[in-house]
Design a protein around this motif. Structure first.
Motif, short mmCIF file in Angstrom:
data_model
loop_
_atom_site.label_atom_id
_atom_site.label_comp_id
_atom_site.label_asym_id
_atom_site.label_seq_id
_atom_site.Cartn_x
_atom_site.Cartn_y
_atom_site.Cartn_z
N LEU A 246 0.82 -1.21 0.00
CA LEU A 246 0.00 0.00 0.00
C LEU A 246 0.85 1.26 0.00
N TRP A 247 1.87 1.31 0.88
CA TRP A 247 2.65 2.53 1.00
C TRP A 247 3.58 2.74 -0.18
N SER A 248 3.99 1.68 -0.84
CA SER A 248 4.77 1.82 -2.08
C SER A 248 3.91 2.45 -3.17
N PHE A 249 2.66 2.00 -3.23
CA PHE A 249 1.72 2.55 -4.21
C PHE A 249 1.49 4.04 -3.95
N LEU A 250 1.25 4.41 -2.71
CA LEU A 250 0.96 5.80 -2.38
C LEU A 250 2.18 6.69 -2.59
N LEU A 251 3.36 6.16 -2.36
CA LEU A 251 4.58 6.92 -2.63
C LEU A 251 4.70 7.21 -4.12
N PHE A 252 4.38 6.22 -4.94
CA PHE A 252 4.39 6.45 -6.39
C PHE A 252 3.32 7.47 -6.78
N ALA A 253 2.17 7.41 -6.12
CA ALA A 253 1.09 8.35 -6.42
C ALA A 253 1.52 9.80 -6.21
N VAL A 254 2.36 10.02 -5.20
CA VAL A 254 2.88 11.37 -4.94
C VAL A 254 3.63 11.90 -6.17
N VAL A 255 4.49 11.07 -6.74
CA VAL A 255 5.30 11.49 -7.89
C VAL A 255 4.45 11.56 -9.16
N MET A 256 3.57 10.58 -9.35
CA MET A 256 2.74 10.53 -10.54
C MET A 256 1.83 11.75 -10.64
#
Length: 420
Positions: free
Chosen positions: A135-145
């Protein structure tokens, strides 16, 4: 009198943009329900958490820096300032030169309408990486995306800037009315990069290459999600007209609504028929993806086709998406909800058919735009996913995947009374 007409136009266009933005925001509920229905019950809480959290992340990152990158304006620092001065300047221009009927609306409504598109793009990624990503890997990517990757490619398209200062897509004849490529194909490109690094779900493919179906836990929920998305798409495409308060614009909005609905219906029919030919039975999941494929295809140009053309475009998209889902499965690209096919393959198809009805667009321009969007989003996403994988990892452990992401990532179950 002139100023009164302008004020009415301003109010109508602002209200219309806000209401269409609210419809697009409701698409978050559609993606959430669709994905929750197509994953297994042990991953439901995690997918719900992911979709609501990504919407909040997108809204915040686009406010902090995304909007500034895309349109040269920083709402975070200015606090959505300038609305009053915009009205005053427009009123003065109207009094001096005569109001020409152009769309003039609140800068806050423009931001709101833009930010829900960013969240839609990120929602596409969510379903493709479901059931095995942290989950947190996904949300970290969402920040950059949502803060950098999407806004930068948006600046080259809707923002009108040259691609890294080298060439202008607009000058090449690129056209994407509401985002078949800018939003949907971009989301699919980011998803594809993540899926390639993640690998398939445990048990999806056998040792001899056989494909094993992993049914979703709640197909009524998936059907509801699709219908919510279908409804929200009227705001997605209709709002991209950007105005309503005159006869020509009202007629354009009506045509966009008509063609959006026609394409969705055609997509559903096309997918249902091809699934019947291939599988010998009706396939609900293909039907749902067919409707969404029709919507994605018409998004690039919903204004210039006739209703019959829109239906045929949608029907073709429905056929394409079924074949694409089967092909990706054969080459072992595991996408639990079919997002890469629906939004990526069909998003490309939507871009390529624009010149058939819109003479202002060129095939070269559409190909250049598609290549630019895909290359930028895929490569930059692959880099970011790889960094995240190296630093904190992308995938939950085999034991956690077997147990379910709900317990591993969220510490709770969606349906506890049915599991015990």
């Amino acid at each position: 009198m002139q100023n009164q007409i302008f004020e009415l136009q301003y109010a109508l266009d602002t209200f219309y943009l806000l209401m269409c933005g609210a419809l697009v925001m409701w698409m978050t509920a559609g993606f959430t329900m669709l994905e929750a229905g197509l994953v297994r019950s042990k991953n439901t809480v995690e997918i719900l958490t992911k979709n609501i959290a990504l919407f909040a992340t997108a809204c915040t990152m686009y406010m902090i820096c995304g909007y500034a990158i895309m349109y040269d304006g920083n709402l975070f620092l200015s606090g959505i300032a300038g609305t009053e001065s915009l009205v005053a300047d427009a009123l003065a221009t109207s009094a001096e030169n005569g109001f020409d009927g152009d769309a003039v609306y609140s800068s806050a409504s423009d931001f709101f309408f833009q930010v829900v598109f960013v969240a839609t793009c990120m929602s596409i990624v969510s379903g493709a990486v479901a059931e095995r990503m942290k989950l947190w890997s996904f949300l970290l990517f969402a920040v950059v995306m949502t803060g950098v990757i999407y806004p930068l490619e948006g600046s080259w398209t809707w923002g009108g800037k040259a691609v890294f200062g080298l060439y202008s897509l607009g000058d090449l004849g690129f056209s994407d009315f509401a985002g078949s490529g800018i939003v949907h194909m971009a989301g699919a490109a980011a998803a594809l990069a993540g899926v390639l690094l993640l690998g398939a779900r445990l048990g999806k493919y056998g040792s001899k290459g056989e494909i094993r179906a992993i049914p979703g836990a709640n197909l009524p929920l998936a059907a509801l999600g699709t219908l919510i998305l279908w409804m929200g798409w009227f705001g997605f495409n209709g709002g991209s007209v950007l105005k309503l308060g005159d006869i020509a614009s009202a007629n354009s909005v009506a045509v966009v609504f008509l063609n959006t609905n026609a394409a969705a219906a055609g997509g559903a029919i096309g997918a249902l028929l091809i699934a019947r030919l291939i599988f010998g039975k009706a396939d609900l999941t293909m039907l749902l993806n067919g409707a969404l494929a029709g919507l994605v295809a018409i998004t690039a140009e919903p204004l210039t086709p006739s209703a019959l053309q829109a239906t045929l475009f949608g029907m073709t998209a429905g056929i394409i998406v079924v074949l694409s889902i089967l092909l990706l499965d054969k080459i072992k690209i595991d996408d639990p909800v079919g997002a890469i096919s629906v939004h990526g393959v069909v998003g490309l198809f939507g871009l390529l058919i624009v010149p058939l009805t819109n003479p202002a667009a060129s095939l070269i321009g559409q190909l250049a735009g598609a290549a630019t969007i895909f290359a930028w989003v895929f490569v930059s996403s692959l880099i970011i996913w790889s960094i995240i994988k190296f630093v904190i990892g992308l995938r939950i452990s085999e034991e956690e995947e077997y147990q379910g992401a709900d317990i591993a990532e969220c510490g709770m179950e969606a349906y506890p009374e049915f599991i015990r």
